[in-house]
Motif scaffolding. Structure first.
Motif, PDB file in Angstrom:
ATOM      1  N   ARG A 276       0.824  -1.198   0.000  1.00 16.48           N
ATOM      2  CA  ARG A 276       0.000   0.000   0.000  1.00 16.48           C
ATOM      3  C   ARG A 276       0.861   1.252   0.000  1.00 16.48           C
ATOM      4  N   LEU A 277       0.481   2.216  -0.836  1.00 13.14           N
ATOM      5  CA  LEU A 277       1.166   3.501  -0.888  1.00 13.14           C
ATOM      6  C   LEU A 277       0.623   4.417   0.209  1.00 13.14           C
ATOM      7  N   HIS A 278       1.289   5.546   0.415  1.00 12.72           N
ATOM      8  CA  HIS A 278       0.737   6.538   1.334  1.00 12.72           C
ATOM      9  C   HIS A 278      -0.541   7.115   0.707  1.00 12.72           C
ATOM     10  N   PRO A 279      -1.407   7.776   1.491  1.00 15.71           N
ATOM     11  CA  PRO A 279      -2.727   8.190   0.998  1.00 15.71           C
ATOM     12  C   PRO A 279      -2.706   8.979  -0.305  1.00 15.71           C
ATOM     13  N   ALA A 280      -1.760   9.899  -0.448  1.00 14.34           N
ATOM     14  CA  ALA A 280      -1.710  10.684  -1.685  1.00 14.34           C
ATOM     15  C   ALA A 280      -1.386   9.799  -2.877  1.00 14.34           C
TER      16      ALA A 280
END
Length: 294
Positions: A276-280
Motif C-alpha cells: 500500500r502507498l501513502h494516501p496521496a
C-alpha cells in the motif's frame, strides 16, 4: 519491533547515494556510527538490506522492497505530525512518478487537473526518463508509480499494473506547402530516418519491421518530443506515438506514410508495488483507474 526513525532516514539516505561515507556526511554522523545503525536496522528486520560487496553499494532485493516501506513510514510520520500541528507539509502528499518521456508530456497533464479535487491534494513529482531507466527506478524503489509501456515482468507479483491506454507508433514525416508528404517509405529508395536509440523500448519495436523499408539513420534519440521537432523541420521520417502528434496530423503538418503494416501497436501501463502507498499515492492510483474507466 523497536526500529528508530533515524535508522529509516539513514537507510533512505544510503539508498539515494549508494555510498556509506557520503550518506554518513548527509546524516551528520561518523561513518562507523552510521554503519552500526544500518547494521542495527538489518538485525531488527532480520535480513541484509545492503549489498556491500559492490562499489557503489547496492540494495538487496529485500532492501529494494524495504525502501518503499521506509519511505512510506517516514511520509506518514511527517504527515501525521503536520496534522497535529496544523501545518501543511509537502512530504506527506508528494507522489514520485517516473515516466517514459512521451507519456510524461502527454498523460500527466491529463491527470493533474483531476487531482485538485481529491482529499489528499497529491503533489506530483515527475521525472521523465528513458523507459528502461524508468523501470529500474520502480524496481529500485526510487519512485511510487511508473508510467511506461508493456513489460511482462512488471505485470506479475510483487508488482501491480493498470492498463491506461493503447496507441500506435506511426511512421510520419512533414508535409510540403501543398500538403503532400516529403518522403515515402519503400524498399527501393533510401529515406532519412530519425530513429529511437536501438536500446530503447520504441527502438526495439521498430527493429521488427526495419528490414521491410529502406532507412538510413541520420539522428538517434530516446526522446519522442525531440524526434517530433526534427520531423516538423523536414529532416526525415520517424515513428511517433499517435497521442504525441494528434494536433500535427489534424492540421496537416505531418502525414502518415508507408503501408498499414508499418503502424505498430503499443500499450501503456501504470505500475506500482503491491504494498500500500501513502494516501496521496493511493489517490493518484485511483485517479488513473477512473481515467481508464475501471
Amino acid at each position: 519491533m523497536n526500529i528508530e526513525s533515524k535508522w529509516l532516514e539513514d537507510f533512505l539516505a544510503l539508498a539515494d547515494v549508494r555510498n556509506f561515507s557520503m550518506a554518513a556526511k548527509i546524516r551528520n554522523v561518523t561513518q562507523p556510527a552510521f554503519s552500526r545503525r544500518i547494521k542495527a536496522l538489518e538485525h531488527m528486520v532480520g535480513t541484509e538490506l545492503v549489498d556491500r560487496s559492490k562499489t557503489p553499494v547496492s540494495l538487496t532485493p529485500s532492501g529494494r522492497l524495504f525502501r518503499i516501506t521506509a519511505r512510506s513510514l517516514m511520509n506518514q510520520m511527517v504527515d501525521g505530525i503536520g496534522q497535529l500541528s496544523d501545518l501543511s507539509k509537502l512530504g506527506g502528499n508528494m507522489v514520485r512518478v517516473a515516466a517514459a518521456h512521451s507519456l510524461a508530456t502527454s498523460l500527466v497533464p491529463a491527470i493533474q487537473p483531476k487531482l485538485l479535487a481529491g482529499k489528499h491534494s497529491p503533489l506530483l513529482s515527475v521525472e521523465a526518463i528513458d523507459v528502461d531507466q524508468a523501470i529500474e527506478e520502480l524496481q529500485e524503489g526510487s519512485c511510487d508509480l511508473l508510467l511506461a509501456f508493456d513489460d511482462e515482468l512488471l505485470r506479475l507479483p510483487p508488482y501491480q499494473s493498470l492498463q491506461i491506454g493503447q496507441a500506435e507508433l506511426l511512421p510520419v514525416c512533414a508535409c510540403n506547402s501543398e500538403g503532400q508528404p516529403l518522403y515515402q517509405l519503400t524498399k527501393d529508395k533510401e529515406v532519412p530516418w530519425l530513429a529511437y536509440s536501438p536500446s530503447s523500448y520504441m527502438g526495439r519495436q521498430i527493429e521488427a519491421i526495419r528490414d521491410q523499408v529502406n532507412l538510413k539513420a541520420v539522428f538517434l534519440s530516446s526522446m519522442t518530443d525531440l524526434l517530433k521537432v526534427l520531423v516538423l523541420k523536414g529532416q526525415g521520417v520517424a515513428w511517433l506515438p499517435d497521442y504525441a502528434i494528434q494536433e500535427e496530423l489534424a492540421s496537416g503538418k505531418v502525414a502518415v506514410v508507408g503501408e498499414p503494416y508499418l503502424r505498430l501497436p503499443i500499450t501503456y501501463y501504470a505500475y506500482r508495488y503491491q504494498a500500500r502507498l501513502h494516501p496521496a499515492g493511493e489517490q493518484v492510483w485511483q485517479t488513473l483507474r477512473n481515467l481508464n474507466g475501471e
